[in-house]
Structures are given as C-alpha cells and as structure tokens.
Design an enzyme around this catalytic site. Structure first.
Site, PDB file in Angstrom:
ATOM      1  N   ASP A  53      -8.478  -6.445  -5.130  1.00 57.27           N
ATOM      2  CA  ASP A  53      -8.072  -5.147  -4.580  1.00 57.27           C
ATOM      3  C   ASP A  53      -8.556  -4.040  -5.519  1.00 57.27           C
ATOM      4  O   ASP A  53      -8.085  -3.922  -6.642  1.00 57.27           O
ATOM      5  CB  ASP A  53      -6.539  -5.115  -4.468  1.00 57.27           C
ATOM      6  N   HIS A  56      -7.973  -5.237  -0.742  1.00 58.79           N
ATOM      7  CA  HIS A  56      -6.658  -4.641  -0.526  1.00 58.79           C
ATOM      8  C   HIS A  56      -5.972  -5.221   0.717  1.00 58.79           C
ATOM      9  O   HIS A  56      -4.763  -5.417   0.744  1.00 58.79           O
ATOM     10  CB  HIS A  56      -6.835  -3.129  -0.389  1.00 58.79           C
ATOM     11  N   SER A 113       0.842  -1.193   0.000  1.00 53.34           N
ATOM     12  CA  SER A 113       0.000   0.000   0.000  1.00 53.34           C
ATOM     13  C   SER A 113       0.884   1.252   0.000  1.00 53.34           C
ATOM     14  O   SER A 113       1.769   1.366  -0.840  1.00 53.34           O
ATOM     15  CB  SER A 113      -0.921  -0.047   1.225  1.00 53.34           C
TER      16      SER A 113
END
Lengths: 208, 456
Positions: free
Chosen positions: B393, B426, B227
């Site tokens: 995601d 995610h 991320s």
C-alpha cells in the site's frame, strides 16, 4: 480461536519466567514470538499483557490468538514506550539477537519497574570444550545455528551479563541457571559452577 | 433487450442521430446501423467511449443491469430516493462544524445488519471510505453489486451479523442519502452545491455520534473502517473514548501526506476543469461533469493499486487487438480498465461530493489539534486498538500506521499492529486477504471475550 493447547508451558525457562510474575500485573513481552508465554500469562496469570515481535508470522499468530502484540523492532521501537509503564518487561531468549543489548537493558528498566531477561549461556562447559578441543563454534540444542546464519550476534556468558548489570547499576533480584536436564542452579551462591553448567540463565532485574 | 437495441434506445434518449455517433468515432453511419441491428458489435474499447458519449453506464450498455438506465444520472438518482434507513436532526439540534458554523438540520442515511442485543453491547460501527456508502454488506440496491465489505461482514463472516449489530452510515457530505452538496438546501429549495459548508472528518464523526445516540447505544463494541474509514475510526477513538470499546483503523493514516493531497488535487482540478461542472451548479443546469469525475477516479484508482498488481493484471497487453493502432484509443488493457473504472464510477457518485470528501481527507491531521504530538490525541485511552497495514500500500503506507502505533505506545495504550503481506496495494483491505481476515477475526474474538460477549 484462543489456542487452548498452548496454555501449559512445556519449556522450563518459560515456566521460570512466568513464575517470577505477580498475577494481574502489567507485562510487556519483548520478542513475543508466537505468543506462547504471553498467552499463558494473559490467561493463567490474568496479566494485562502486551507484546512486541519482529516477525510477521509471529505477530499474526499472536493477534489471531487475541493477544495485543505489535509488529516492530526491539532495537528501535522500545524508545516509544513511556517510563515505568509496565510492572515487568520480559526479554526472553532475545537479548543475544539485538544490535544494542546494552541500550536495550537500559530501555527495559526505563519502561518497566522490573525486567526479566533470559539468554543462552556462552560460558557452558560444552561451548568451552568445543572451542578448546575441536576449535569449532558451538552447535547444539540451545544454540541450534551455524555461525554463518545465526541470529545470535551478541552472545555472552552468565559472568559477562553480571558484569554488564553492575556497570549499568542494575540490581539482580533473582538469578537462576538451567542445566541441560532442566535443573535449576542458584547463580548468586555458585557463580563459577552455574556459569559452567548452566545452558541458559534467567535474571530478574530492577534499578538501584 | 439486445446490445443493439440498448444502443438505439440510449441514442434516442440522448437525442442523437446515427450520424452523430458516426461523426464522433469517424466511422460510417452504416456501421452504427449494423450495431443497432446486432449484425456487428462495437469493439470493446469503443463500447466504453460509446457509453460515455450516450450518457449511459457501460454496465447498462453491456448487460442492461446496474444503476443507471438511460438518462438516469441527472434526475432519477436523487439521494432522497435511495432505499435505506435515515434519521433527520432538526434545526433545534444543529451540528457545530469545525469551520465554526452550525449546520442546522441534517439527515444521515444508514444501514443496519443483525440485531442489537438486550445489553446494547454488541454494536459495531463501520466507517466507509471516500467512494463507499452505507451498503456495506448484502447487495447494494443502487448498483446491484455486492456491498463494498460483503466479504467481511454478514452472517458467519469475520464481523458476524449473527453476533453483532452492524451500523454503517453514509458520511456527512456524501451522496447516498446523507446531507451533502447533492441534497436540497431547505433554505433555498435548490441543491446545496458549493453552498454546502466544507466539512472535516471530525464533522462526519460528530454526525455519526448523533446516529449512535439516536439508536440508544451508549458504547459501541467496535468502530472499524479502512482508508478514510480508518481516519474516522481514529477520530472516534480520540473524541469519544468512553463510547468505543475497540477500534480497528485499517490501511490509514493520522494525517494526509503531501502526496495524497497532490493526487486528490489532480482529481478536484479535473472535475472543476470540466465545462459541465458549471461552477458546481450542474444539477440546476441539468448537466453532468462526467468526464472530469471520471478522470478524477482514474487518477485516484492508480493509487489504490500497486505497481506489481498492475503489471501482473495487465502488463503491456493490448485490448482486443494484435498491434498498437498509432492513435489514442485504449490500445492497452490497462487503459481500457481505467476508462471502465472511470465511466462506471460517474453513475454512482456525485462530483461535488467528491470535492468535499477529498477535502475533508486533506484537512485530516490528528496531531495538529494537539500541538503536533499525536500521542496526546490518545492520552489515557481505554480503547483497545488493532492497527492493520498492507506491505504494497503506497497510498497509506505501513510507515503511517507505524506512526499511529508509536503514538499509542507512548501512552501505553492496548494496541495490536500487524502488517499484512499483500501485493494488491491499498485496495487489499477490500479484497480476499486470508491473513488479514484471520488476524482481524482473532482480534475481534479476543476483544469480545474481554467485553463479555460470547466468543464464536
């Protein structure tokens, strides 16, 4: 873990491909599958090897084995590579599955100084006989799919491939056909018989 | 302590009467008395509302554990008190920020795991995501919970601390000990608040590079993160290619999309709309913008999951009730879950830090520095890359990873790229995803071999 057991190539066509590659060169294997060939080249021939593979399972197996392979589609993703970035670009048993094999060949020789292409020969006598006598599409060890679920959408004969290379101005440096027993036949000196008896063909190509 | 006694203690510390609570929930004072005697228990959805009303964490109310005993939020949790390693760089070596000014004097808090080898060649830098911190493995001393990547990092794990020396710094602008809006500005003696300069991902990485230098490490074996951590990894590889042997950006992007900016803007507006935010001066005013930060977390949390995961986990199931109440309590389990996520988050995170860090992500655009050509950020890179994305995601979808891969291909970089099949959205990068771990483990072993490190 590196897969020690995979280092020895059992398939004759892969041995033939590997034999065409100079040790320590830069190699891109397009359609690297589970990484058998690439693993061999990286570990035995010490090449700087990369792979491109469409199947998730194949990619994951390759990366898990420490190979530099990316998930992608050879029909679209070859365009992203720079000119002459590799000494060899390999397209092993993949050409016949591509949507645009003609463009792919051009891309291979843009990216690599040389290309090595192998494919099943649709001109083999059993294929011809099968169509002539039985009127059926071929179904055998080299072409192990029914017509309705085959990934092979652009099959060709050895002679077809030579014609295409000629049209594209590609020089054939070496060309070898493999018969059912795994014996090699020189295509240059005996095209008619090679196209009749070869189940598969391996070509080493470069641009004029 | 029982639940009842904790409610009573929290109520007294918050200087509220039983009548106050009764009025808040529109129930009788006797009901509150029964809770405090442990004769009855508040309904579970009401517990999180009660925790919020009394300014305590739900975890503390339920279990007495966790970070924030009663009233801890404002005074007790100061970044200077977080137990970890830290390094301070004095005014003589300021950090030149992207916005063009210098940050004179700053501290980076970090944790290390494992041992640096004699060659100093086995160091792994782990970059944390937006709400992460330096406590990547083991137990987080602040929350009492496992480190955010404990599943991945530790003795015998994928990033094996018996082999590697792992460094995880808290980002510049964070709130777990590194200099940021919550720490004291030496020039004024007050918390920085909104006087803290707006920083970028590159600024965070520049600060991390100082820490790596401080530890005497010339070349990191690996920089890894997911991320926002992945953004830092890309920045590291681009900015310091000679200091990085291999780079693993997971579930990330080379630029923040309009959709991501939009979601984080909702979060920031939510914080700034909370009257307790006090134009960013809540620390000086002794207040806490809990509601705003909580809503920001709730909105963001949705983007970390997938529709399938939400449907699978909650569906339309009701929370401890047989029918909807025709009111605005948390009737649905998914509401209760999000409220819980929001209310526990405020105990460990600072609202202003949330503003600064999300802004840094919004500003992230690697191609922009290179006339829009991402590949130029990696021209002639010697770094080995392993890019990993997850099918479900939608925060940083696979297409974003593919852009990075194409850019790396365009400069013939050594790159692996795997898309992992997962329905966990995610957040999958933080969770037990065997295929992800297998792929990553293989890549690390392959890279370690090339680096001349012993293969496990």
């Amino acid at each position: 873990m590196m897969r020690e057991h995979n280092r020895m190539l059992t398939r004759v066509d892969l041995q033939l491909v590997a034999g065409m590659i100079d040790p320590g060169s830069r190699v891109l294997d397009v359609g690297s599958g589970d990484g058998t060939l690439l693993d061999h080249l990286v570990n035995e021939k010490k090449v700087d090897g990369r792979g491109l593979e469409i199947s998730t399972a194949g990619v994951n197996a390759c990366v898990s084995a420490g190979l530099s392979v990316i998930q992608g589609n050879a029909d679209t993703d070859l365009a992203a590579y720079p000119d002459q970035a590799f000494d060899y670009v390999i397209l092993s048993q993949t050409l016949q599955t591509m949507h645009a094999p003609r463009e792919a060949l051009t891309q291979l020789l843009r990216i690599g100084r040389r290309a090595i292409v192998s494919f099943p020969n649709f001109g083999h006598w059993r294929v011809r006989l099968n169509l002539l006598v039985r009127g059926r599409m071929p179904y055998n060890e080299t072409l192990p799919h029914e017509w309705y679920d085959t990934p092979n959408i652009h099959l060709c004969t050895i002679r077809d491939f030579i014609v295409l290379c000629d049209e594209l101005g590609i020089t054939i440096e070496r060309s070898i056909a493999l018969d059912a027993a795994g014996n090699q036949r020189r295509i240059r000196t005996g095209l008619f018989m090679a196209n009749l008896l070869g189940e598969q063909a391996v070509f080493l190509l470069r641009r004029h | 302590m029982t639940l009842g006694s904790r409610i009573k203690k929290a109520r007294e510390t918050a200087e509220k009467t039983q009548e106050d609570i009764a009025a808040h929930f529109a129930i009788s004072r006797e009901a509150i008395s029964l809770w405090e005697n442990d004769t009855t228990r508040p309904k579970s959805d009401r517990l999180s509302a009660l925790a919020r009303f009394l300014n305590v964490s739900l975890d503390w109310l339920l279990e007495g554990g966790g970070a924030s005993p009663v009233g801890a939020g404002i005074k007790a949790w100061s970044p200077e008190d977080i137990p970890c390693e830290r390094v301070t760089f004095g005014a003589e070596s300021p950090l030149l920020l992207d916005r063009g000014e210098e940050l004179a004097g700053f501290t980076i808090a970090y944790q290390t795991y494992g041992t640096l080898n004699k060659d100093r060649s086995n160091a792994v830098l782990v970059c944390h995501a937006l709400t992460g911190d330096q406590f990547v493995a083991g137990t987080n001393p602040v929350t009492g919970k496992p480190g955010w990547w404990d599943i991945m990092i530790g003795p015998g794990k994928i990033v094996d601390t018996n082999r590697f020396f792992v460094i995880c710094p808290n980002v510049l602008g964070g709130c777990m000990g590194s200099t940021g809006p919550r720490t004291i500005n030496a020039a004024t003696g007050k918390p920085w608040g909104l006087d803290f300069p707006v920083i970028t991902i590159a600024d965070m990485v520049r600060a991390q590079a100082r820490v790596v230098d401080h530890l005497g490490i010339e070349k990191l074996f690996m920089v890894i993160g997911g991320s926002m951590g992945g953004m830092q990894v890309l920045e590291w590889a681009s900015r310091y290619p000679e200091k990085v042997f291999c780079a693993v950006p997971v579930a990330t992007a080379a630029q923040h999309s309009a959709q991501n900016i939009a979601f984080y803007e909702v979060g920031r507006q939510s914080i700034m709309a909370d009257p307790e935010w006090c134009q960013g001066k809540y620390l000086e005013e002794g207040r806490r913008p809990q509601r705003g930060l909580s809503v920001a977390r709730m909105a963001a949390h949705i983007t970390y999951l997938s529709e399938v995961a939400l449907q699978h986990k909650f569906g339309r199931r009701l929370q401890d009730r047989d029918a909807v109440t025709f009111g605005f309590d948390a009737d649905f389990q998914v509401e209760s879950y999000l409220r819980h996520q929001g209310s526990t988050f405020v105990d460990r995170f600072d609202a202003n830090a949330y503003l600064y860090i999300t802004r840094a992500m919004d500003y992230f655009d690697m191609a922009a520095r290179h006339e829009g050509v991402l590949a130029e950020a990696f021209r002639d890179t010697p770094v080995r890359f392993c890019i990993i994305s997850f099918t479900s995601d939608w925060h940083y979808p696979t297409a974003e990873s593919r852009r990075i891969v194409q850019a790396l291909n365009a400069v013939a970089a050594n790159v692996s790229f795997a898309e992992i099949d997962s329905d966990k959205g995610h957040d999958a990068f933080l969770l037990d995803e065997p295929e992800f771990h297998k792929v990553l483990g293989g890549f690390i072993n392959g890279a370690a071999k090339h680096r001349g490190l012993a293969v496990s």
